[in-house]
Design a protein around this motif. Structure first.
Motif, mmCIF file in Angstrom:
data_model
loop_
_atom_site.group_PDB
_atom_site.id
_atom_site.type_symbol
_atom_site.label_atom_id
_atom_site.label_comp_id
_atom_site.label_asym_id
_atom_site.label_seq_id
_atom_site.Cartn_x
_atom_site.Cartn_y
_atom_site.Cartn_z
ATOM 1 N N GLN A 194 27.905 43.143 16.820
ATOM 2 C CA GLN A 194 27.434 43.194 15.437
ATOM 3 C C GLN A 194 28.498 43.786 14.518
ATOM 4 N N ASN A 195 28.902 42.992 13.509
ATOM 5 C CA ASN A 195 29.813 43.464 12.445
ATOM 6 C C ASN A 195 31.020 44.200 13.012
ATOM 7 N N PHE A 196 31.662 43.586 13.991
ATOM 8 C CA PHE A 196 32.832 44.217 14.614
ATOM 9 C C PHE A 196 34.070 43.906 13.786
ATOM 10 N N ASP A 197 34.719 44.920 13.288
ATOM 11 C CA ASP A 197 35.887 44.751 12.421
ATOM 12 C C ASP A 197 37.029 45.597 12.970
ATOM 13 N N LEU A 198 38.088 44.936 13.423
ATOM 14 C CA LEU A 198 39.224 45.657 14.014
ATOM 15 C C LEU A 198 40.486 44.831 13.825
ATOM 16 N N HIS A 199 41.559 45.478 13.413
ATOM 17 C CA HIS A 199 42.838 44.804 13.190
ATOM 18 C C HIS A 199 43.854 45.371 14.181
ATOM 19 N N VAL A 200 44.289 44.518 15.094
ATOM 20 C CA VAL A 200 45.180 44.923 16.179
ATOM 21 C C VAL A 200 46.577 44.407 15.898
ATOM 22 N N LYS A 201 47.552 45.324 15.897
ATOM 23 C CA LYS A 201 48.935 44.935 15.630
ATOM 24 C C LYS A 201 49.592 44.363 16.885
ATOM 25 N N LYS A 202 50.664 43.652 16.666
ATOM 26 C CA LYS A 202 51.461 43.120 17.775
ATOM 27 C C LYS A 202 51.912 44.266 18.677
ATOM 28 N N GLY A 203 51.692 44.117 19.973
ATOM 29 C CA GLY A 203 52.154 45.113 20.939
ATOM 30 C C GLY A 203 51.260 46.327 21.067
ATOM 31 N N GLU A 204 50.148 46.360 20.363
ATOM 32 C CA GLU A 204 49.268 47.525 20.408
ATOM 33 C C GLU A 204 48.376 47.474 21.645
ATOM 34 N N ARG A 205 48.097 48.677 22.181
ATOM 35 C CA ARG A 205 47.228 48.788 23.345
ATOM 36 C C ARG A 205 45.856 49.286 22.885
ATOM 37 N N LYS A 209 54.107 29.234 19.798
ATOM 38 C CA LYS A 209 54.366 30.645 20.099
ATOM 39 C C LYS A 209 53.421 31.507 19.278
ATOM 40 N N ILE A 210 53.182 32.719 19.765
ATOM 41 C CA ILE A 210 52.410 33.694 19.018
ATOM 42 C C ILE A 210 53.099 35.043 19.119
ATOM 43 N N GLU A 211 52.834 35.913 18.155
ATOM 44 C CA GLU A 211 53.391 37.257 18.174
ATOM 45 C C GLU A 211 52.444 38.227 18.871
ATOM 46 N N GLY A 212 51.134 38.017 18.668
ATOM 47 C CA GLY A 212 50.177 38.862 19.375
ATOM 48 C C GLY A 212 49.270 39.702 18.504
ATOM 49 N N ALA A 213 49.320 39.545 17.172
ATOM 50 C CA ALA A 213 48.407 40.276 16.299
ATOM 51 C C ALA A 213 47.023 39.626 16.359
ATOM 52 N N VAL A 214 46.001 40.449 16.524
ATOM 53 C CA VAL A 214 44.628 39.938 16.646
ATOM 54 C C VAL A 214 43.743 40.669 15.646
ATOM 55 N N ASP A 215 43.020 39.898 14.821
ATOM 56 C CA ASP A 215 42.122 40.488 13.822
ATOM 57 C C ASP A 215 40.685 40.033 14.072
ATOM 58 N N PHE A 216 39.796 41.014 14.261
ATOM 59 C CA PHE A 216 38.369 40.735 14.318
ATOM 60 C C PHE A 216 37.811 41.029 12.929
ATOM 61 N N CYS A 217 37.369 40.015 12.226
ATOM 62 C CA CYS A 217 36.930 40.161 10.834
ATOM 63 C C CYS A 217 35.401 40.082 10.759
ATOM 64 N N ASN A 218 34.745 41.255 10.804
ATOM 65 C CA ASN A 218 33.277 41.335 10.724
ATOM 66 C C ASN A 218 32.594 40.344 11.672
ATOM 67 N N VAL A 219 33.006 40.397 12.923
ATOM 68 C CA VAL A 219 32.521 39.445 13.924
ATOM 69 C C VAL A 219 31.154 39.858 14.460
ATOM 70 N N SER A 220 30.246 38.893 14.496
ATOM 71 C CA SER A 220 28.950 39.069 15.159
ATOM 72 C C SER A 220 28.730 37.895 16.102
ATOM 73 N N VAL A 269 35.030 52.595 20.996
ATOM 74 C CA VAL A 269 33.809 52.957 21.713
ATOM 75 C C VAL A 269 32.679 52.059 21.225
ATOM 76 N N MET A 270 32.041 51.316 22.160
ATOM 77 C CA MET A 270 30.972 50.390 21.828
ATOM 78 C C MET A 270 29.618 50.941 22.248
ATOM 79 N N GLU A 271 28.614 50.655 21.446
ATOM 80 C CA GLU A 271 27.242 51.018 21.793
ATOM 81 C C GLU A 271 26.302 50.029 21.093
ATOM 82 N N ASP A 272 25.469 49.352 21.897
ATOM 83 C CA ASP A 272 24.526 48.359 21.369
ATOM 84 C C ASP A 272 25.217 47.313 20.493
ATOM 85 N N GLY A 273 26.411 46.884 20.909
ATOM 86 C CA GLY A 273 27.124 45.825 20.205
ATOM 87 C C GLY A 273 27.892 46.279 18.979
ATOM 88 N N ARG A 274 27.864 47.563 18.686
ATOM 89 C CA ARG A 274 28.554 48.081 17.492
ATOM 90 C C ARG A 274 29.712 48.987 17.893
#
Length: 625
Positions: free
Chosen positions: A396-407, A373-384, A585-590
């Motif tokens: 490039q250097n994508f960093d985003l922390h998504v909580k469970k149930g977040e849109r 099972k999973i709850e649904g929290a997704v973390d992008f940790c400085n992903v390239s 908002v993404m632009e040129d991979g950032r």
């Protein structure tokens, strides 16, 4: 609706052992690897047949013993013929009885050929078919495990050619060995053994034909292999071109390019024809030279035996015996040599399949944790991420922390990295730098197959297969709850167009869903995702093909369904993401901006620019309608 159907509920999660068994790639890599060891995938076909023979030696030995019984008339007939001729010539006491006994033995040996042939065929063909089925299954499994990067580089037509043509050629390769090469070799050995038993002097003459034939085959070996390679490559190019032609048929007609496309296809067909003719010519020259040599040697053998009979070294009956044995040996050698082009084609097919089977660019689940099972929290940790053989990062250097149930909505111009981010979240691509975590656990440590049971994806382009609407929605579900199906149908606004279809949910969608409109196909895709009750929902421009009315209904359904689900929305209609918790908002991979709809508009930055362009396009569309 039957009571049984309404009560059957799909088991959402298979037990771990069944999942492991389903996802196991059939163990065929070792057959195609050069050194034959498991885990080694270097391309090669040097020992493909030897490895199969070693694996199936019990069945092959059994088949060989039956073959000795089946082929007995080939060796008994010359012996009895020789004996009968000598009996008639010398007329010893009781020769009539001996001739009758010979006749009875010969009749029994000939008649038993029917059951023994059926017996051997059932053993051998079952082995060949089973092996071919295992190879087909293994190739399909391997194709499913290969990365999307591999599939982008390997054209669809080439893959189809390998799967359809080359697997059949490999099956023929094994069949030639079991039903042709081995029996012919055994026949030659038995015939030589009889010749040695009867006359060592004559057998020495027989031995001379083998090196002569071998030298001739070696002279043609490289040429035949080269021509087979060229012919296979031209076939793959034709298959690829044909696939492209069929995919672009509507566009080709719309732009009046039918003749140009036909001419291009004709050039590919001509290339295949010329390569095939060149191969046929080589094989024809090789075969004719082998036949001529065989017949010349047979004539020499006849007169050599006649000379020995004149000198009383052998009897007249043995002249017939040795001539028959020589013809048998010569025929066996000729068959082996003539089989050589087919064996070379089989080896080329093995090499072709090894490009898939031995490919290392695969998703590996071995040793990874299967999750329940999973709850649904997704973390992008400085992903390239950058594609193989390219230096530029598309993310490039994508960093985003998504909580469970977040849109989370992801927007940006074409080529900004939106689709790559989605593929990273699904696990279709692996970050070249950084990591992705699900509920705080690295995605690289999870079994992707078990993780994806909790995902539903609605792609930008609807993917439907030939079948009914019901089958497309419930694809992959062993059982399903009819009530859940009907709910998914309503939530995706499919019930609006069902009355216009002849059989409702059981109506055929046609090939690739061609009997449905673009909006109808997209709603079927949405229903397919919804019935799985996912923890993470990915909508990749899911409403792009819907009209305003259908989009309104689907958006309402999505608003209800995203509750307690982590949702990623890729959208070009920015009006559809007003209720997103955050917009990236993404632009040129950032990631250049992140915030709510109103916050980003207030910044008057990149998002505000995209929003203005989106409103202009929507207004132009409405005016055009």
């Amino acid at each position: 609706m039957s009571k049984q159907n309404s009560e059957k509920v799909v088991p959402r999660h298979k037990d771990e052992e069944k999942l492991r068994r389903i996802n196991k790639i059939p163990d065929i890599e070792w057959l195609f690897s050069e050194d034959g060891r498991k885990g080694k995938r270097k391309q090669g076909d040097n020992r493909f047949i030897q490895k199969l023979l070693r694996s199936h030696w019990v069945q092959i030995l059994y088949s060989t013993l039956v073959y000795l019984l089946q082929a007995a008339p080939l060796w008994i007939m010359p012996l009895i013929t020789s004996d009968v001729i000598d009996m008639i010539t010398d007329r010893p006491e009781g020769f009539i009885t001996r001739i009758l006994i010979d006749g009875i033995i010969l009749a029994i040996v000939i008649i038993q050929n029917v059951p023994s042939t059926i017996w051997r065929s059932s053993i051998t063909y079952r082995l060949i078919r089973t092996t071919t089925a295992q190879i087909r299954s293994g190739v399909v499994r391997k194709l499913q495990r290969l990365s999307i990067t591999y599939h982008k580089e390997m054209e669809e037509g080439r893959i189809q050619s390998k799967f359809l043509r080359d697997i059949e050629s490999v099956s023929g390769y094994y069949n030639n060995y079991l039903m042709g090469f081995l029996p012919t070799l055994i026949g030659a050995v038995v015939s030589v053994g009889i010749a040695v038993w009867k006359s060592p002097v004559v057998s020495l003459f027989f031995a001379a034909i083998i090196p002569i034939n071998v030298l001739l085959s070696m002279a043609f070996r490289k040429r035949i292999r080269r021509d087979n390679f060229v012919y296979r490559k031209e076939n793959e190019k034709l298959s690829s071109q044909m696939t492209t032609t069929l995919q672009m048929l509507t566009l080709t007609k719309a732009h009046g390019l039918v003749s140009a496309e036909a001419n291009q296809l004709d050039r590919k067909i001509d290339s295949v024809t010329q390569a095939g003719l060149h191969l046929d010519k080589t094989v024809s020259i090789f075969g004719s030279m082998m036949w001529t040599l065989s017949q010349l040697m047979s004539a020499v053998c006849l007169f050599f035996c006649v000379f020995l009979a004149i000198k009383n070294y052998i009897t007249p009956g043995e002249v017939v015996l040795f001539q028959s044995l020589f013809s048998s040996i010569s025929s066996s050698v000729l068959s082996l040599i003539n089989m050589y082009p087919a064996l070379m084609a089989g080896k080329e097919a093995v090499h072709s399949l090894s490009e898939i089977v031995c490919a290392e660019d695969i998703e590996r689940d071995e040793g990874k944790t299967s999750i329940n099972k999973i709850e649904g929290a997704v973390d992008f940790c400085n992903v390239s991420y950058h594609y193989p053989d390219e230096d530029k990062n598309v993310v490039q250097n994508f960093d985003l922390h998504v909580k469970k149930g977040e849109r989370i909505a992801i927007v940006g111009s074409s080529g900004s990295g939106k689709s790559t981010l989605i593929n990273l979240a699904i696990g279709l691509l692996s970050p070249t730098e950084g990591e992705i975590k699900i509920d705080g656990k690295p995605l690289t440590e999870m079994s992707l197959q078990s993780y994806r049971r909790f995902l539903s994806v609605v792609p930008q382009n609807s993917i439907l297969f030939s079948g009914s609407i019901r089958e497309n929605i419930t694809y992959g579900l062993d059982h399903y709850n009819e009530e859940e199906l009907q709910q998914a149908v309503r939530d995706a606004a499919i019930d609006e167009f069902l009355p216009s279809l002849p059989h409702g949910l059981d109506s055929s969608v046609g090939e690739h869903g061609d009997k449905l409109s673009g909006g109808q196909k997209q709603r079927v895709s949405i229903a397919r995702a919804l019935i799985r009750n996912p923890k993470i929902l990915i909508l990749d421009e899911a409403t792009s093909a819907l009209d305003n009315v259908s989009e309104y209904h689907v958006q309402k359904a999505i608003e209800r369904l995203v509750e307690e689900r982590t949702t990623f929305i890729v959208a070009h209609r920015l009006s559809t993401i007003r209720n997103a918790d955050r917009i990236v908002v993404m632009e040129d991979g950032r990631m250049v901006e992140v915030g709510t709809y109103d916050e980003l508009l207030a910044k008057n930055g990149k998002f505000a620019e995209l929003e203005r362009l989106s409103r202009i396009r929507e207004k132009e569309t409405q005016e055009a309608v």
